[in-house]
Design an enzyme around this catalytic site. Structure first.
Site, mmCIF file in Angstrom:
data_model
loop_
_atom_site.group_PDB
_atom_site.id
_atom_site.type_symbol
_atom_site.label_atom_id
_atom_site.label_comp_id
_atom_site.label_asym_id
_atom_site.label_seq_id
_atom_site.Cartn_x
_atom_site.Cartn_y
_atom_site.Cartn_z
ATOM 1 N N MET A 161 0.851 -1.177 0.000
ATOM 2 C CA MET A 161 0.000 0.000 0.000
ATOM 3 C C MET A 161 0.889 1.228 0.000
ATOM 4 S SD MET A 161 -2.516 0.157 3.194
ATOM 5 C CE MET A 161 -1.979 0.265 4.850
ATOM 6 N N ARG A 294 -5.339 -2.540 10.374
ATOM 7 C CA ARG A 294 -5.261 -2.015 11.742
ATOM 8 C C ARG A 294 -5.434 -3.111 12.786
ATOM 9 N NH1 ARG A 294 -7.903 4.085 10.874
ATOM 10 N NH2 ARG A 294 -5.962 4.880 9.988
ATOM 11 N N TYR A 434 2.711 3.407 12.517
ATOM 12 C CA TYR A 434 2.159 3.250 11.161
ATOM 13 C C TYR A 434 0.705 2.792 11.144
ATOM 14 C CZ TYR A 434 4.037 -1.691 10.974
ATOM 15 O OH TYR A 434 4.355 -3.003 11.163
ATOM 16 N N GLU A 435 0.127 2.785 9.961
ATOM 17 C CA GLU A 435 -1.312 2.506 9.780
ATOM 18 C C GLU A 435 -2.186 3.481 10.563
ATOM 19 O OE1 GLU A 435 -2.386 0.398 7.618
ATOM 20 O OE2 GLU A 435 -0.497 -0.601 7.205
ATOM 21 N N GLY A 436 -1.754 4.730 10.626
ATOM 22 C CA GLY A 436 -2.450 5.723 11.435
ATOM 23 C C GLY A 436 -1.859 5.724 12.828
#
Lengths: 578, 578
Positions: A161, A294, A434-436
């Site tokens: 991604m 997530r 990461y991933e928000g």
């Protein structure tokens, strides 16, 4: 390091005694039962123990590097991936319509735990592939799906991604990468992306990048971002990797940890790609991928903590230092010291509580996908949405803290590379970012998730917990959970309809409180289940439940006191004074 | 990284407005005043900014290594040490009787903060030298002192402490290194020590090891350990480094952080040494060194946090991402976001509170050394003993947490080496472990320090805080501090005379509570002082005091709830079940 031991008996306990797995499966029309599920997890555990864990430390030392413009992963990674792929693990929980095995998501999430525990850097490869495949399955055209999807589900090809740019991280509205439509319906993609995990590798097969970019006529901001599939190799009609696309790894990031994982700067130079989903609706398509990731990232926190606990427990039982409580005793193993036990139990009570909660959420994922009753699907989907930021943020924060705590058990040896504990700390750290980032997760919880469906989702969740509390026996930890739940509910009422600054000021503490109450709920359920049994595992669950209830859960009161002060003390200091 | 900025204005504020420095100095018969003290700190700060900070990151990348059996420090370290030494910094607070400058200890501790903030690995060299010199000054024979002491005070020669062995860390009773008396009064020392910071280097001069070892007739356990001075070079009558002693660096540890610092495995092979202090009383002599080091290690936590804060604040003001609170505003600097401010203020309220508390404790060190009234000396000495484990453990725990928090402000960039934040996290981690793990510090606080002088020291300390609370104005943070202090006092009463397991179960939480109350006390004093002024610094202090009082201090309640559950929940799980 000592060998990694997969927590198969704990999985069995959870499936059979706590989560009602067989009944759940029957309700979803599946004939899978606990025994078969456990045997699958046992097989996965063996792979993690025998193949992935042995190359975790060497992978950290060697790291991924660039050779002739392409990524070379550390020794053993390519072979390990082939073993993993050929055994069919990539397709475990994927939809049978796309060539997947369609097994329950709880097996997937616990596989993610074991992958993360044994080799976090490795685990990212299949996890990102799975997320990319889900986004493609949900949003791509049939033509794109028929070329890419089954090969990604099988793990023959991997997925990536590509969101972040140097000026666009938490704020994806600032993305600058450009997409130009071509006459044949494809697009050319031009721009630079950073922090691209698994951006390139030497596992063979194609590498499918899902890239956020702007179409020429796109409006500014988040509503002008589209998602494109950009493969490393342009497949021919037979699906062979025919021609190299015009994209390249610019460099690898030098990082604190996950050294084996190639975190790429990717340059797309009029690379050919295909639109996935509607134009300008790329962020929505990407969130299909993000939400799946997530939960997986939460498992990274849990997995590292589980691995760190195992190492620390073995060390604490084998390392003699200091005297016992009675004056007469000689030197004792450090596990006899109360403060060492405190550290171990902090970690373990998180790990086993978190494992249970992950299992419960994963079963909700299955209910949301497969339950015959649409109301049940909606209800379960709400719980998954509510708990996703909690699992991502709290599990990675507590996972990191657990790794630090387990490292502390080793004293000076914990700081030395050869013992492996400091790698766990360094690796665990990324999952909070990461991933928000975890701050973003907390804002998602208080800003979006609490108000879903007019606040009825969170109310229904609390009612579920309350139902178990009402059924709990006297003398159980229920009274501790009641206190914490009431505190959480009080704050939840305060936050309903609050302004953004009040929500922001409360967010991180609120999320942690929410997680602790949820873990307390799981410990209550485990305690109740264990009271029915008499194995050593049952008895241990009761002891650890009481530890969690008396030594961890009460921290909720301090958090409540903190966050009820609101945003004013945070916002008073002028910007210039920072 | 941005340049390190020494917190000179904060030091001035503390000396002149909070700590009553000029009056303190007058009471101790010194004519040093705030202006002169600040100018000294300003000079030290320049050295840290211009010489030490620029080689911090390169030192981490390069690391110390072994070349031809001797340690080679990273580029620039040897020159930096020469600059540091020639400017006289090693002798700053040393006794004038030994060639020191005899300046107040508060300057020393804040110099330690700046050294740690700019280059933690470097700072260990002079810190260990100072500790070793203090042990020699207190315990060695006049002959030993005349050969070694002034050269160590000047920094011409450096010092090392060699305690740990592979089977003897927290428990020094297990030490096996042997000492054999020789006819000339010297001893030969044989054994292996590990984790020896600064064990060798290329700064020139001699390296003086203080080594714990056992005499042939020594009783088992801690009462059979003696302390020996073992120099790398045996000096001739003129003090020249004449002959190489039979000791060698076996290897360097590969560590999580402080890569520039050579952490040595040292082999002593009938190396010649001299007894320091009484036979079998080595541990007492070593604790002279340890106590001085523990305050310094606390400053490592504080210094790294201060440095991390500076970097994160600059980043947060310069990085644009996300929208402001009002819908109309465009992209804003992330410092505008409430959760980013929360992270920054958590760090800053620790840093500035900790700096004040360190200053207060350092003034007690001076009072203990120099006050004309012996009762005042005893009283001050008690406060130093009480606060030493608190500063060591809480400052290094909070320092590490602060570095992690500041790293989080950077998002993904925080995980990338070139930004430097991850080094701060890796470097800060060691301070929680060495010089007695933080668990050991907590046991020292509850097991020894609370009961000193029948508990009157801690009572006097609380009375001091109460005195300031009584004098505080309405509307100040006093009410928050009162609440936290009352909670702490309640637990303190419970712990008086408690059994070892109850103390052990409470220790770590109690120490953190003690630290938070102490920091709250300092914030109260700073708030009261700032209310008298009107500079931007004064106004910032008031804002941050309120942040600390409402957002940090209330966590005390959760800790109290946790620790009052006692040891039973920790000890219930059988050893085999871990």
């Amino acid at each position: 390091m000592d060998a990694y031991v997969a927590p198969v008996e704990d999985y069995r306990f959870l499936l059979s005694q706590v989560l009602g797995f067989d009944l759940e499966m029957a309700e979803l029309g599946s004939d899978l039962d606990t025994e078969l599920a456990v045997s699958i997890l046992d097989e996965a555990g063996k792979l993690c123990t025998e193949v992935l864990h042995p190359i975790n430390q060497s992978g950290d030392e060697e790291g991924s590097r660039i050779v002739d413009g392409e990524v070379r992963t550390p020794a053993g990674f390519s072979n390990a991936y082939a073993t993993f792929r050929d055994a069919g693990w990539p397709s475990l929980s994927a939809d049978t319509a796309h060539g997947g095995q369609g097994l329950p998501f709880v097996l997937q999430l616990w596989l993610d735990e074991m992958l993360s525990a044994s080799n976090l850097s490795f685990g990212l490869f299949p996890a990102l592939t799975r997320g990319a495949a889900e986004a493609i399955a949900a949003h791509a055209t049939d033509a794109v799906k028929s070329t890419y999807l089954s090969r990604m589900v099988s793990g023959e090809w991997t997925g990536v991604m590509a969101l972040t740019e140097s000026s666009a991280g938490s704020d994806l509205s600032l993305i600058k990468t450009k997409a130009s439509p071509q006459a044949d319906g494809s697009h050319t993609i031009t721009g630079q992306k950073i922090f691209i995990s698994s951006g390139d590798h030497d596992f063979g097969g194609n590498i499918i990048h899902l890239v956020l970019a702007r179409l020429p006529d796109a409006p500014a901001g988040v509503s002008g971002i589209s998602l494109f599939l950009v493969p490393k190799f342009l497949p021919d009609a037979a699906g062979a990797c025919a021609r190299r696309n015009t994209m390249a790894v610019g460099s690898l990031e030098h990082k604190m940890g996950i050294h084996a994982q190639p975190t790429c700067v990717m340059n797309y130079d009029e690379a050919i790609g295909w639109l996935v989903g509607e134009p300008n609706r790329g962020l929505a398509a990407m969130f299909t991928m993000m939400n799946a990731e997530r939960l997986m990232v939460g498992m990274q926190g849990l997995g590292v903590a589980a691995s760190a606990y195992q190492q620390a427990a073995v060390y604490a039982k084998g390392r003699s230092q200091g005297r016992g409580a009675s004056a007469a005793s000689g030197t004792v193993a450090i596990v006899e010291h109360v403060d060492v036990r405190r550290m171990l139990l902090d970690v373990r009570s998180f790990v086993e509580g978190g494992r249970a909660l992950a299992g419960w959420v994963a079963l909700q994922v299955d209910r949301a996908r497969k339950h015959p009753d649409p109301d049940e699907r909606t209800r379960a989907d709400g719980f998954v949405a509510l708990l996703t930021p909690v699992i991502k943020a709290a599990f990675t924060d507590m996972g990191f803290e657990s790794a630090v705590q387990a490292q502390q058990v080793f004293g000076g040896h914990g700081y030395i590379r050869e013992w492996g504990m400091e790698q766990l700390v360094r690796d665990a750290r990324i999952a909070q970012i990461y991933e928000g980032t975890n701050g973003i997760q907390a804002l998602d919880l208080v800003g979006r998730k609490l108000s879903m469906a007019g606040g009825t989702v969170v109310d229904a969740y609390f009612a579920l917990i309350e139902g178990d509390l009402d059924r709990a026996a006297d003398g159980s930890i229920a009274k501790n959970v009641v206190t914490a739940l009431e505190t959480l509910r009080g704050i939840t009422v305060l936050l309903k309809g609050a302004d953004p600054q009040t929500l922001g000021a409360a967010a991180v503490d609120y999320l942690r409180m929410f997680a602790l109450v949820s873990l307390g709920w799981m410990w209550l359920r485990m305690e109740c289940a264990a009271e029915q049994g008499s194995t050593p595992l049952d008895r241990a669950k009761i002891d650890i439940a009481r530890y969690f209830a008396t030594r961890v859960l009460p921290r909720v009161s301090g958090m409540a006191a903190t966050l009820s002060s609101g945003p004013e003390p945070i916002m008073a200091l002028p910007v210039d004074a920072f």
